[in-house]
Scaffold this motif. Structure first.
Motif, PDB file in Angstrom:
ATOM      1  N   LEU A 116     -13.818  29.573   7.414  1.00  0.00           N
ATOM      2  CA  LEU A 116     -13.999  30.481   6.282  1.00  0.00           C
ATOM      3  C   LEU A 116     -14.458  29.768   5.010  1.00  0.00           C
ATOM      4  N   PRO A 117     -13.941  28.571   4.676  1.00  0.00           N
ATOM      5  CA  PRO A 117     -14.453  27.899   3.479  1.00  0.00           C
ATOM      6  C   PRO A 117     -15.951  27.610   3.565  1.00  0.00           C
ATOM      7  N   ARG A 118     -16.431  27.253   4.748  1.00  0.00           N
ATOM      8  CA  ARG A 118     -17.863  26.997   4.905  1.00  0.00           C
ATOM      9  C   ARG A 118     -18.659  28.285   4.770  1.00  0.00           C
ATOM     10  N   PHE A 120     -21.991  33.989   1.984  1.00  0.00           N
ATOM     11  CA  PHE A 120     -21.810  35.137   2.876  1.00  0.00           C
ATOM     12  C   PHE A 120     -20.901  36.178   2.217  1.00  0.00           C
ATOM     13  N   ALA A 121     -21.235  37.454   2.390  1.00  0.00           N
ATOM     14  CA  ALA A 121     -20.433  38.537   1.828  1.00  0.00           C
ATOM     15  C   ALA A 121     -20.178  39.585   2.895  1.00  0.00           C
ATOM     16  N   ALA A 122     -18.987  40.176   2.871  1.00  0.00           N
ATOM     17  CA  ALA A 122     -18.602  41.213   3.823  1.00  0.00           C
ATOM     18  C   ALA A 122     -18.045  42.413   3.071  1.00  0.00           C
ATOM     19  N   ASP A 123     -18.074  43.548   3.747  1.00  0.00           N
ATOM     20  CA  ASP A 123     -17.503  44.762   3.174  1.00  0.00           C
ATOM     21  C   ASP A 123     -16.016  44.889   3.476  1.00  0.00           C
ATOM     22  N   GLY A 147     -10.672  36.645   0.271  1.00  0.00           N
ATOM     23  CA  GLY A 147     -10.757  37.238  -1.060  1.00  0.00           C
ATOM     24  C   GLY A 147     -12.057  36.905  -1.770  1.00  0.00           C
ATOM     25  N   GLU A 148     -12.700  35.804  -1.369  1.00  0.00           N
ATOM     26  CA  GLU A 148     -14.003  35.449  -1.920  1.00  0.00           C
ATOM     27  C   GLU A 148     -15.150  36.022  -1.098  1.00  0.00           C
ATOM     28  N   ILE A 149     -14.906  36.211   0.193  1.00  0.00           N
ATOM     29  CA  ILE A 149     -15.956  36.705   1.088  1.00  0.00           C
ATOM     30  C   ILE A 149     -16.106  38.216   0.994  1.00  0.00           C
TER      31      ILE A 149
END
Length: 221
Positions: free
Chosen positions: A115-117, A123-126, A147-149
């Motif tokens: 996830l950090p990579r 990358f963004a998700a809904d 929380g960042e993605i």
């Protein structure tokens, strides 16, 4: 896809690898899967990150939601380092048999490393569905990066919140980062026999993301 889901619900997985966790114990119940699907359709999701695949019960429901939601480029990133070592690839085979291998991609390394990579790529998700490690520190790290993605205003669904370790991790984000529980999102779902609380909880992420002041930390458990 509907036939694969129905067959899995009625007959279980095509095989149970030796030593693998029990299907009924480790998977999200079918009615909960339906509720997750319906919520994601209502949210019109186009990209979802899922932590934990196992026998693909929740993944099939998420895949169905992605196709129903109408995105032109649906994407489902599934992370499970134990898919081949513990489950003999059964979950991924079921996703492929449902025709979802063009939508889904499997990552077989720990989510706390991947996830950090993913964040670094922009990358963004809904939405995200989390049912991976139940160790507090692993759940916490997953939620930090999700929380960042997940876009501001998106949703994170967290299974087994009734576990003290999982519930404690979630409490930090609710108390300090403004993640808002969605109490009406999964009503009628499976409850924990000991507490009577729903096993799966949905959170709405704040919009915009909060700017934190380290002096305003609030104890959360």
């Amino acid at each position: 896809m509907a036939a694969v889901r129905r067959d899995l619900a009625e007959h279980g997985p095509p095989r149970s690898p030796h030593g693998a966790p029990d299907f009924a114990t480790v998977t999200l119940p079918e009615r909960d899967c339906d509720q997750v699907r319906d919520l994601l359709v209502d949210e019109r999701v186009g990209t979802v990150v899922e932590v934990g695949l196992a026998y693909a019960r929740s993944a099939l429901a998420i895949g169905e939601a992605l196709l129903r939601a109408g995105s032109r480029t649906p994407r489902h990133v599934v992370i499970d380092p134990f898919q081949y070592t513990a489950y003999d690839g059964v979950g991924w085979e079921l996703l492929r048999s449902a025709g979802l291998d063009d939508v889904a991609e499997l990552v077989t390394e720990p989510s706390q490393r991947f996830l950090p990579r993913l964040v670094d790529t922009g990358f963004a998700a809904d939405a995200a569905f989390v049912d991976g490690s139940h160790h507090f520190h692993n759940v916490f790290v997953d939620l930090v990066f999700l929380g960042e993605i997940v876009r501001p205003g998106g949703i994170v669904l967290l299974d087994d919140v009734c576990w003290p370790s999982v519930g404690a991790a979630a409490a930090y984000f609710e108390t300090n980062l403004g993640w808002r529980p969605m109490p009406d999102a999964l009503t009628g779902g499976t409850t924990d026999p000991a507490s009577g609380r729903l096993r799966t909880r949905a959170y709405r992420l704040p919009e915009p993301r909060p700017a934190l002041d380290f002096r305003e930390f609030r104890p959360f458990c």
